[in-house]
Write a protein that holds these residues in place. Structure first.
Motif, PDB file in Angstrom:
ATOM      1  N   ALA A  22       0.709  -1.166   0.076  1.00  0.00           N
ATOM      2  CA  ALA A  22      -0.054   0.263  -0.047  1.00  0.00           C
ATOM      3  C   ALA A  22       0.672   1.323   0.113  1.00  0.00           C
ATOM      4  O   ALA A  22       0.449   2.205  -0.494  1.00  0.00           O
ATOM      5  CB  ALA A  22      -1.083   0.042   1.202  1.00  0.00           C
ATOM      6  N   VAL A  23       1.947   1.201   0.341  1.00  0.00           N
ATOM      7  CA  VAL A  23       3.087   2.344   0.324  1.00  0.00           C
ATOM      8  C   VAL A  23       3.874   2.345  -0.912  1.00  0.00           C
ATOM      9  O   VAL A  23       4.561   1.218  -1.106  1.00  0.00           O
ATOM     10  CB  VAL A  23       3.694   2.348   1.579  1.00  0.00           C
ATOM     11  CG1 VAL A  23       4.860   3.527   1.753  1.00  0.00           C
ATOM     12  CG2 VAL A  23       2.940   2.670   2.936  1.00  0.00           C
ATOM     13  N   SER A  24       3.872   3.449  -1.712  1.00  0.00           N
ATOM     14  CA  SER A  24       4.635   3.370  -3.008  1.00  0.00           C
ATOM     15  C   SER A  24       5.580   4.473  -2.982  1.00  0.00           C
ATOM     16  O   SER A  24       5.529   5.298  -2.026  1.00  0.00           O
ATOM     17  CB  SER A  24       3.752   3.478  -4.191  1.00  0.00           C
ATOM     18  OG  SER A  24       2.707   4.641  -4.029  1.00  0.00           O
ATOM     19  N   THR A  25       6.604   4.541  -3.694  1.00  0.00           N
ATOM     20  CA  THR A  25       7.445   5.744  -3.851  1.00  0.00           C
ATOM     21  C   THR A  25       7.467   6.173  -5.190  1.00  0.00           C
ATOM     22  O   THR A  25       7.200   5.545  -6.178  1.00  0.00           O
ATOM     23  CB  THR A  25       8.877   5.265  -3.711  1.00  0.00           C
ATOM     24  OG1 THR A  25       9.180   3.958  -4.485  1.00  0.00           O
ATOM     25  CG2 THR A  25       9.035   4.592  -2.366  1.00  0.00           C
ATOM     26  N   LYS A  26       7.650   7.626  -5.244  1.00  0.00           N
ATOM     27  CA  LYS A  26       7.752   8.113  -6.579  1.00  0.00           C
ATOM     28  C   LYS A  26       9.253   9.251  -6.321  1.00  0.00           C
ATOM     29  O   LYS A  26       9.344   9.821  -5.576  1.00  0.00           O
ATOM     30  CB  LYS A  26       6.779   9.065  -6.593  1.00  0.00           C
ATOM     31  CG  LYS A  26       6.641  10.119  -7.838  1.00  0.00           C
ATOM     32  CD  LYS A  26       5.748  10.833  -7.960  1.00  0.00           C
ATOM     33  CE  LYS A  26       6.101  12.392  -8.260  1.00  0.00           C
ATOM     34  NZ  LYS A  26       4.929  13.504  -7.900  1.00  0.00           N
ATOM     35  N   VAL A  27      10.070   8.897  -7.483  1.00  0.00           N
ATOM     36  CA  VAL A  27      11.221   9.454  -7.530  1.00  0.00           C
ATOM     37  C   VAL A  27      11.016  10.947  -8.172  1.00  0.00           C
ATOM     38  O   VAL A  27      10.397  11.031  -9.517  1.00  0.00           O
ATOM     39  CB  VAL A  27      12.495   8.808  -8.225  1.00  0.00           C
ATOM     40  CG1 VAL A  27      13.665   9.573  -8.242  1.00  0.00           C
ATOM     41  CG2 VAL A  27      12.857   7.523  -7.521  1.00  0.00           C
ATOM     42  N   ASN A  28      11.023  11.904  -7.665  1.00  0.00           N
ATOM     43  CA  ASN A  28      10.961  13.509  -8.293  1.00  0.00           C
ATOM     44  C   ASN A  28      11.916  13.775  -9.281  1.00  0.00           C
ATOM     45  O   ASN A  28      13.137  13.272  -9.234  1.00  0.00           O
ATOM     46  CB  ASN A  28      10.723  14.239  -7.004  1.00  0.00           C
ATOM     47  CG  ASN A  28       9.737  14.050  -6.371  1.00  0.00           C
ATOM     48  OD1 ASN A  28       8.692  13.607  -6.650  1.00  0.00           O
ATOM     49  ND2 ASN A  28      10.058  13.934  -4.933  1.00  0.00           N
ATOM     50  N   LYS A  29      11.488  14.660 -10.163  1.00  0.00           N
ATOM     51  CA  LYS A  29      12.899  15.182 -10.912  1.00  0.00           C
ATOM     52  C   LYS A  29      14.212  15.666 -10.268  1.00  0.00           C
ATOM     53  O   LYS A  29      15.332  15.580 -10.840  1.00  0.00           O
ATOM     54  CB  LYS A  29      12.352  16.666 -11.862  1.00  0.00           C
ATOM     55  CG  LYS A  29      11.211  16.193 -12.912  1.00  0.00           C
ATOM     56  CD  LYS A  29      10.515  17.194 -13.269  1.00  0.00           C
ATOM     57  CE  LYS A  29       9.334  17.098 -14.100  1.00  0.00           C
ATOM     58  NZ  LYS A  29       8.633  18.081 -14.478  1.00  0.00           N
ATOM     59  N   ASP A  30      14.220  16.177  -8.984  1.00  0.00           N
ATOM     60  CA  ASP A  30      15.236  16.781  -8.124  1.00  0.00           C
ATOM     61  C   ASP A  30      15.929  15.278  -7.515  1.00  0.00           C
ATOM     62  O   ASP A  30      16.725  15.669  -6.479  1.00  0.00           O
ATOM     63  CB  ASP A  30      15.037  17.844  -7.463  1.00  0.00           C
ATOM     64  CG  ASP A  30      13.734  17.351  -6.386  1.00  0.00           C
ATOM     65  OD1 ASP A  30      13.400  16.140  -6.253  1.00  0.00           O
ATOM     66  OD2 ASP A  30      13.807  18.435  -5.422  1.00  0.00           O
ATOM     67  N   ASP A  31      15.568  14.229  -7.691  1.00  0.00           N
ATOM     68  CA  ASP A  31      16.244  13.050  -7.141  1.00  0.00           C
ATOM     69  C   ASP A  31      15.789  12.746  -5.617  1.00  0.00           C
ATOM     70  O   ASP A  31      16.412  12.006  -5.198  1.00  0.00           O
ATOM     71  CB  ASP A  31      17.493  13.027  -7.298  1.00  0.00           C
ATOM     72  CG  ASP A  31      18.135  12.644  -8.859  1.00  0.00           C
ATOM     73  OD1 ASP A  31      17.432  11.980  -9.374  1.00  0.00           O
ATOM     74  OD2 ASP A  31      19.117  13.150  -9.040  1.00  0.00           O
ATOM     75  N   THR A  32      14.711  13.371  -5.315  1.00  0.00           N
ATOM     76  CA  THR A  32      14.042  13.222  -3.947  1.00  0.00           C
ATOM     77  C   THR A  32      12.847  12.416  -4.116  1.00  0.00           C
ATOM     78  O   THR A  32      12.594  11.874  -5.339  1.00  0.00           O
ATOM     79  CB  THR A  32      13.378  14.554  -3.238  1.00  0.00           C
ATOM     80  OG1 THR A  32      12.615  14.806  -4.295  1.00  0.00           O
ATOM     81  CG2 THR A  32      14.507  15.581  -2.901  1.00  0.00           C
TER      82      THR A  32
END
Length: 183
Positions: A22-32
């Motif tokens: 249920a917990v996902s991750t998303k890598v942002n444009k600034d690598d956070t």
């Protein structure tokens, strides 16, 4: 034939594990990395999304309530009088934004560091969601959902000993609200 059956069984187990995550991750444009817990159709809510980008800001919760009558002024205007109740202790949630899209009315609130710390040891969590134009809704957050929030606050790490879940990148379906919250 046995190999094919074995592969099918293994594949079905993998799919059931990813559906349970249920917990996902998303890598942002600034690598956070943004950690996200999103649940659909729980209590009065069409969607509940808790997300946190450690390096950028405090965690937020987005509450979405279906409003099929977009042209009718029966919308829900979320109020800054919304509170979080943790083991009987009441604290204010900071209203960041309230708006409506074509199908839902949304309220975005920010957790404080004290609220995050309290949730880590909480036995009971509920929200008293106030609206400027509707009656207040009280909603008890399920234990499963509280555990997901703890995982989001911890940066995707499982934080309870009895959880048998994994975090998978981009395992949650994205809805039309996601573009509003993109980093």
């Amino acid at each position: 034939m046995k190999k094919v059956a074995g592969i099918l069984v293994a594949t079905s187990l993998l799919f059931s594990l990813s559906a349970d995550a249920a917990v996902s991750t998303k890598v942002n444009k600034d690598d956070t990395t943004t950690y996200i817990s999103q649940t659909y159709l729980s209590g009065p809510w069409d969607s509940i999304k808790v997300q946190y980008t450690k390096e950028k800001s405090l965690p937020t919760i987005t509450l979405s309530i279906a409003d099929p009558s977009f042209d009718n002024p029966t919308y829900y205007l979320f109020s800054d009088k919304t509170t979080l109740v943790i083991d009987g202790v009441v604290s204010d949630l900071k209203l960041v934004d309230t708006y409506r899209d074509r199908t839902s009315d949304l309220g975005i609130f920010e957790f404080t560091p004290a609220q995050i710390a309290s949730i880590q040891n909480a036995k009971k969590v509920s929200l008293r969601v106030a609206f400027d134009n509707k009656n207040t809704l009280t909603w008890k957050v399920s234990e499963k959902m509280v555990n997901e929030w703890k995982e989001v606050f911890a940066g995707g790490r499982n934080v309870t000993k009895d959880q048998n879940r994994i975090s998978l990148q981009n395992s949650m379906p994205q809805n039309m609200h996601s573009t509003h919250h993109a980093n």
